[in-house]
Write a protein that holds these residues in place. Structure first.
Motif, PDB file in Angstrom:
ATOM      1  N   VAL A 156       8.441 -14.881  -9.722  1.00 24.26           N
ATOM      2  CA  VAL A 156       9.718 -14.387  -9.209  1.00 24.26           C
ATOM      3  C   VAL A 156       9.745 -14.539  -7.690  1.00 24.26           C
ATOM      4  CG1 VAL A 156      11.229 -12.375  -9.011  1.00 24.26           C
ATOM      5  CG2 VAL A 156       9.861 -12.703 -11.080  1.00 24.26           C
ATOM      6  N   VAL A 157      10.851 -15.038  -7.142  1.00 18.37           N
ATOM      7  CA  VAL A 157      11.030 -15.100  -5.692  1.00 18.37           C
ATOM      8  C   VAL A 157      12.170 -14.163  -5.310  1.00 18.37           C
ATOM      9  CG1 VAL A 157      11.579 -16.536  -3.701  1.00 18.37           C
ATOM     10  CG2 VAL A 157      10.219 -17.482  -5.573  1.00 18.37           C
ATOM     11  N   SER A 158      11.891 -13.252  -4.379  1.00 24.60           N
ATOM     12  CA  SER A 158      12.893 -12.271  -3.976  1.00 24.60           C
ATOM     13  C   SER A 158      12.738 -11.998  -2.481  1.00 24.60           C
ATOM     14  CB  SER A 158      12.732 -10.994  -4.816  1.00 24.60           C
ATOM     15  OG  SER A 158      13.748 -10.054  -4.544  1.00 24.60           O
ATOM     16  N   SER A 159      13.149 -10.816  -2.041  1.00 22.73           N
ATOM     17  CA  SER A 159      13.113 -10.423  -0.628  1.00 22.73           C
ATOM     18  C   SER A 159      12.370  -9.116  -0.448  1.00 22.73           C
ATOM     19  CB  SER A 159      14.540 -10.279  -0.088  1.00 22.73           C
ATOM     20  OG  SER A 159      15.154 -11.530   0.102  1.00 22.73           O
ATOM     21  N   GLY A 160      12.028  -8.826   0.813  1.00 25.14           N
ATOM     22  CA  GLY A 160      11.214  -7.661   1.113  1.00 25.14           C
ATOM     23  C   GLY A 160      11.797  -6.341   0.662  1.00 25.14           C
ATOM     24  N   GLY A 161      13.092  -6.107   0.945  1.00 24.13           N
ATOM     25  CA  GLY A 161      13.697  -4.840   0.556  1.00 24.13           C
ATOM     26  C   GLY A 161      13.745  -4.659  -0.949  1.00 24.13           C
ATOM     27  N   ALA A 162      14.073  -5.726  -1.657  1.00 25.68           N
ATOM     28  CA  ALA A 162      14.136  -5.658  -3.121  1.00 25.68           C
ATOM     29  C   ALA A 162      12.754  -5.413  -3.712  1.00 25.68           C
ATOM     30  CB  ALA A 162      14.733  -6.953  -3.678  1.00 25.68           C
ATOM     31  N   ILE A 163      11.736  -6.082  -3.159  1.00 26.76           N
ATOM     32  CA  ILE A 163      10.368  -5.878  -3.649  1.00 26.76           C
ATOM     33  C   ILE A 163       9.907  -4.459  -3.350  1.00 26.76           C
ATOM     34  CG2 ILE A 163       7.968  -6.629  -3.400  1.00 26.76           C
ATOM     35  CD1 ILE A 163       9.137  -9.442  -2.679  1.00 26.76           C
ATOM     36  N   ALA A 164      10.223  -3.967  -2.163  1.00 24.34           N
ATOM     37  CA  ALA A 164       9.849  -2.597  -1.802  1.00 24.34           C
ATOM     38  C   ALA A 164      10.490  -1.595  -2.751  1.00 24.34           C
ATOM     39  CB  ALA A 164      10.260  -2.296  -0.359  1.00 24.34           C
ATOM     40  N   MET A 165      11.745  -1.841  -3.143  1.00 24.93           N
ATOM     41  CA  MET A 165      12.413  -0.952  -4.092  1.00 24.93           C
ATOM     42  C   MET A 165      11.760  -1.028  -5.468  1.00 24.93           C
ATOM     43  SD  MET A 165      14.691   1.367  -4.696  1.00 24.93           S
ATOM     44  CE  MET A 165      16.011   1.377  -3.468  1.00 24.93           C
ATOM     45  N   MET A 166      11.332  -2.218  -5.882  1.00 24.45           N
ATOM     46  CA  MET A 166      10.609  -2.341  -7.152  1.00 24.45           C
ATOM     47  C   MET A 166       9.359  -1.468  -7.143  1.00 24.45           C
ATOM     48  SD  MET A 166      10.575  -6.430  -7.955  1.00 24.45           S
ATOM     49  CE  MET A 166      12.074  -7.422  -7.927  1.00 24.45           C
ATOM     50  N   VAL A 167       8.583  -1.595  -6.072  1.00 25.68           N
ATOM     51  CA  VAL A 167       7.332  -0.835  -5.977  1.00 25.68           C
ATOM     52  C   VAL A 167       7.622   0.662  -5.970  1.00 25.68           C
ATOM     53  CG1 VAL A 167       5.327  -0.371  -4.512  1.00 25.68           C
ATOM     54  CG2 VAL A 167       6.116  -2.730  -4.847  1.00 25.68           C
ATOM     55  N   ARG A 168       8.637   1.079  -5.209  1.00 24.57           N
ATOM     56  CA  ARG A 168       8.984   2.498  -5.165  1.00 24.57           C
ATOM     57  C   ARG A 168       9.316   3.032  -6.539  1.00 24.57           C
ATOM     58  NH1 ARG A 168      12.358   6.389  -5.704  1.00 24.57           N
ATOM     59  NH2 ARG A 168      14.009   5.120  -6.597  1.00 24.57           N
ATOM     60  N   GLN A 169      10.121   2.287  -7.291  1.00 30.70           N
ATOM     61  CA  GLN A 169      10.535   2.744  -8.610  1.00 30.70           C
ATOM     62  C   GLN A 169       9.362   2.793  -9.584  1.00 30.70           C
ATOM     63  OE1 GLN A 169      13.893   0.380  -9.866  1.00 30.70           O
ATOM     64  NE2 GLN A 169      15.272   1.289  -8.374  1.00 30.70           N
ATOM     65  N   ILE A 170       8.498   1.797  -9.532  1.00 30.25           N
ATOM     66  CA  ILE A 170       7.358   1.746 -10.444  1.00 30.25           C
ATOM     67  C   ILE A 170       6.387   2.892 -10.169  1.00 30.25           C
ATOM     68  CG2 ILE A 170       5.297   0.391 -11.006  1.00 30.25           C
ATOM     69  CD1 ILE A 170       7.126  -2.112 -10.635  1.00 30.25           C
ATOM     70  N   HIS A 176      12.127   7.152   1.146  1.00 27.69           N
ATOM     71  CA  HIS A 176      11.750   6.651   2.470  1.00 27.69           C
ATOM     72  C   HIS A 176      10.615   5.631   2.399  1.00 27.69           C
ATOM     73  CE1 HIS A 176       7.982   8.947   2.796  1.00 27.69           C
ATOM     74  NE2 HIS A 176       8.632   9.981   2.302  1.00 27.69           N
ATOM     75  N   SER A 177       9.895   5.585   1.281  1.00 30.81           N
ATOM     76  CA  SER A 177       8.808   4.614   1.155  1.00 30.81           C
ATOM     77  C   SER A 177       9.333   3.187   1.117  1.00 30.81           C
ATOM     78  CB  SER A 177       7.971   4.902  -0.095  1.00 30.81           C
ATOM     79  OG  SER A 177       8.745   4.733  -1.276  1.00 30.81           O
ATOM     80  N   VAL A 178      10.587   2.989   0.690  1.00 33.97           N
ATOM     81  CA  VAL A 178      11.160   1.635   0.673  1.00 33.97           C
ATOM     82  C   VAL A 178      11.173   1.057   2.079  1.00 33.97           C
ATOM     83  CG1 VAL A 178      13.220   0.258   0.185  1.00 33.97           C
ATOM     84  CG2 VAL A 178      12.548   2.078  -1.381  1.00 33.97           C
ATOM     85  N   THR A 179      11.598   1.844   3.044  1.00 36.93           N
ATOM     86  CA  THR A 179      11.628   1.381   4.429  1.00 36.93           C
ATOM     87  C   THR A 179      10.227   1.052   4.915  1.00 36.93           C
ATOM     88  OG1 THR A 179      13.568   2.769   4.848  1.00 36.93           O
ATOM     89  CG2 THR A 179      12.362   1.964   6.766  1.00 36.93           C
TER      90      THR A 179
END
Length: 223
Positions: A156-170, A176-179
Motif C-alpha cells: 500500500v502507498v499512502s501519506s504520513g497523516g493517513a498512516i499515522a491515523m491507521m496506527v492510532r486506530q489500531i 494527539h498521537s496522530v500529530t
C-alpha cells in the motif's frame, strides 16, 4: 496470515508550484525500496495506492525497482492525505500571528502544521473534511485492506497523516498521537501490519531498510 505493507510516498516537491509530484530524490527512494525488496525476494499479491500524484509515482518507482514496470495498481482515494494546506489556512485565519514569515525555515512550517493539526483534531478549526470524517475514511480503508488481503501480501502507498491515523486506530491511542506520529514518518518508510480475525495489528513502524545504511542515510527525508 495476511500481511499489509504500508509505504509513505517518496520525497515530494516542497516549495515548488506542485508539491504533489515526487522530487528526483523521491523517485530514487521509491526505486531503492523496490530494489531492496527484489534483492530480498519479497513478492506482493496486491498493490494499492491513493490517487494523489505522489502516491502513483511512488508506486510506479517501487514497481520499477521490483522489476514490475507496468504493474496494475489499484487506487483507493480513502488512502489520500488530509488536505493539510486547507487545515493550515483555517488555522492561520484564527491565528495570523502564528504564520511563519516569508523565507522561514522548513522546521517553522512543520511547527505551524503541528499546531494546525492539534487545533483541527480538537475541533477548534474545520478543514476541507472534519477530523471525524478523516477518522471514518481511514477506518473504512483499513477494513477494505484487511478484507482484500485474503491470506496474501498487500503493498500500500499512502501519506504520513493517513498512516499515522491507521496506527492510532489500531493501537487505540489518543487523537494527539496522530500529530506526533505524522511528524516522524520518513519518506518511503514501511509500516508492517498483520490482518487476522480479530482485526489489524501493528508489527513494525517507520522502517527504511533501503536507506538506513552508511551510504544512504543522508537521503532520509520527511516531506
Amino acid at each position: 496470515m495476511p500481511e499489509i505493507f504500508v509505504v509513505r510516498h517518496g520525497q515530494a516537491s516542497f516549495g515548488s508550484d506542485n508539491y504533489d509530484q515526487l522530487s528526483e530524490l523521491g523517485w530514487q527512494q521509491a526505486r531503492w525500496l523496490g530494489e531492496h525488496w527484489a534483492e530480498d525476494g519479497q513478492k506482493f499479491d496486491h498493490i494499492v495506492s491513493g490517487d494523489l500524484q505522489r502516491h502513483r509515482e511512488t508506486a510506479r518507482g517501487i514497481c520499477e525497482g521490483l522489476g514490475l514496470a507496468g504493474q496494475r495498481v489499484e487506487e483507493l482515494p480513502q488512502l489520500n492525505e488530509f488536505d493539510f494546506k486547507n487545515v493550515m489556512h483555517a488555522y492561520s485565519e484564527k491565528n495570523p500571528q502564528a504564520i511563519p514569515a516569508a523565507g522561514a525555515e522548513r522546521a517553522d512550517y512543520y511547527r505551524f502544521l503541528k499546531l494546525a493539526m492539534q487545533a483541527w483534531s480538537a475541533g477548534d478549526i474545520v478543514g476541507a473534511e472534519s477530523w471525524q470524517q478523516f477518522e471514518q475514511r481511514i477506518e473504512e480503508v483499513l477494513g477494505i485492506l484487511a478484507a482484500g488481503a485474503r491470506g496474501g501480501r498487500t503493498l500500500v502507498v499512502s501519506s504520513g497523516g493517513a498512516i499515522a491515523m491507521m496506527v492510532r486506530q489500531i493501537l487505540g491511542a489518543p487523537s494527539h498521537s496522530v500529530t506526533q506520529l505524522n511528524m516522524q514518518i520518513k519518506n518511503t518508510a514501511v509500516s508492517h501490519f498483520f490482518a487476522g480475525r480479530s482485526g489489524v495489528s501493528l508489527h513494525s513502524f517507520n522502517h527504511v531498510p533501503h536507506l538506513d545504511t552508511r551510504q544512504r542515510r543522508e537521503f532520509i527525508t520527511y516531506s
